[in-house]
Design a protein around this motif. Structure first.
Motif, short mmCIF file in Angstrom:
data_model
loop_
_atom_site.label_atom_id
_atom_site.label_comp_id
_atom_site.label_asym_id
_atom_site.label_seq_id
_atom_site.Cartn_x
_atom_site.Cartn_y
_atom_site.Cartn_z
N UNK A 1 0.83 -1.21 0.00
CA UNK A 1 0.00 0.00 0.00
C UNK A 1 0.87 1.25 0.00
N UNK A 2 1.93 1.26 0.79
CA UNK A 2 2.85 2.41 0.80
C UNK A 2 3.46 2.61 -0.58
N UNK A 3 3.79 1.52 -1.25
CA UNK A 3 4.34 1.63 -2.61
C UNK A 3 3.37 2.29 -3.56
N UNK A 4 2.10 1.91 -3.49
CA UNK A 4 1.09 2.53 -4.35
C UNK A 4 0.87 4.00 -3.98
N UNK A 5 0.85 4.29 -2.69
CA UNK A 5 0.67 5.67 -2.25
C UNK A 5 1.84 6.54 -2.72
N UNK A 6 3.05 5.98 -2.68
CA UNK A 6 4.22 6.72 -3.15
C UNK A 6 4.14 6.92 -4.67
N UNK A 7 3.78 5.88 -5.38
CA UNK A 7 3.63 5.97 -6.84
C UNK A 7 2.64 7.07 -7.22
N UNK A 8 1.56 7.19 -6.43
CA UNK A 8 0.51 8.16 -6.72
C UNK A 8 0.81 9.55 -6.15
N UNK A 9 1.97 9.71 -5.53
CA UNK A 9 2.37 11.02 -5.02
C UNK A 9 1.70 11.43 -3.72
N UNK A 10 1.13 10.46 -3.00
CA UNK A 10 0.41 10.78 -1.76
C UNK A 10 1.31 10.68 -0.53
N UNK A 11 2.38 9.91 -0.64
CA UNK A 11 3.41 9.86 0.40
C UNK A 11 4.76 9.96 -0.29
N UNK A 12 5.75 10.34 0.49
CA UNK A 12 7.12 10.42 -0.02
C UNK A 12 8.05 9.80 1.00
#
Length: 179
Positions: free
Chosen positions: A44-55
């Motif tokens: 989930x963190x990987x997808x959130x990072x891909x989508x620019x929602x987390x860094x």
């Protein structure tokens, strides 16, 4: 449950965290929810990072391997805020194993057997209600526990009221279905 949104909320409330801390925070803050698997957290963190929602915010090492820490981005905060302001619609369908099982029992069993199944189910629900009520009154119960237990107790109470009403209707239901 929306795992991505919960992780965004945990980052918003706790600042920079790594996956293990997020999993632990999830399991503590949502004590009666199914615990998250580590693989689910990191995927989930990987997808959130891909989508620019987390860094990524860096690497930490605490007596073990390097741990990547994550932080919420402005886009992640906006996504979380939008999600929190959306009213959660009531479920449009009855999607419960209990409901399906009782319906099938009423269809296939004679009145006495159906009634016995309902009574056994009511007994199990009553026992679970007692357990949850005791857990809520325990000195070790945290506010997270109490909120989760209130939710579970309210749902069990609704199930119990429905089981009681259905028990009152078994003979009528059986007569209607089998004529």
């Amino acid at each position: 449950m929306s795992t991505p949104h919960v992780l965004l909320g945990l980052l918003a409330s706790g600042g920079t965290r790594h996956g293990y801390e997020l999993k632990r925070a999830h399991d503590e803050r949502l004590p009666r929810a199914r615990p998250l698997a580590f693989g689910q957290v990191y995927a989930t963190l990987g997808r959130l990072q891909r989508d620019g929602l987390v860094a990524t915010a860096g690497q930490e090492r605490e007596a073990g391997p390097d741990r990547t820490t994550y932080t919420l981005t402005d886009a992640g905060r906006a996504t979380l805020d939008r999600w929190l302001t959306e009213v959660e619609p009531p479920m449009p369908y009855v999607a419960s194993t209990l409901f399906a099982k009782v319906t099938v029992a009423l269809l296939v069993a004679d009145v006495d057997r159906a009634r016995a199944w309902l009574i056994a189910q009511r007994r199990a629900h009553t026992q679970r209600l007692r357990e949850l009520t005791a857990a809520k009154a325990a000195p070790s119960a945290t506010l997270d526990d109490v909120v989760a237990l209130d939710f579970a107790i309210a749902h069990l109470d609704a199930d119990l009221r429905w089981l009681h009403t259905t028990l009152d209707r078994v003979a009528d239901w059986h007569r209607e279905v089998h004529t």
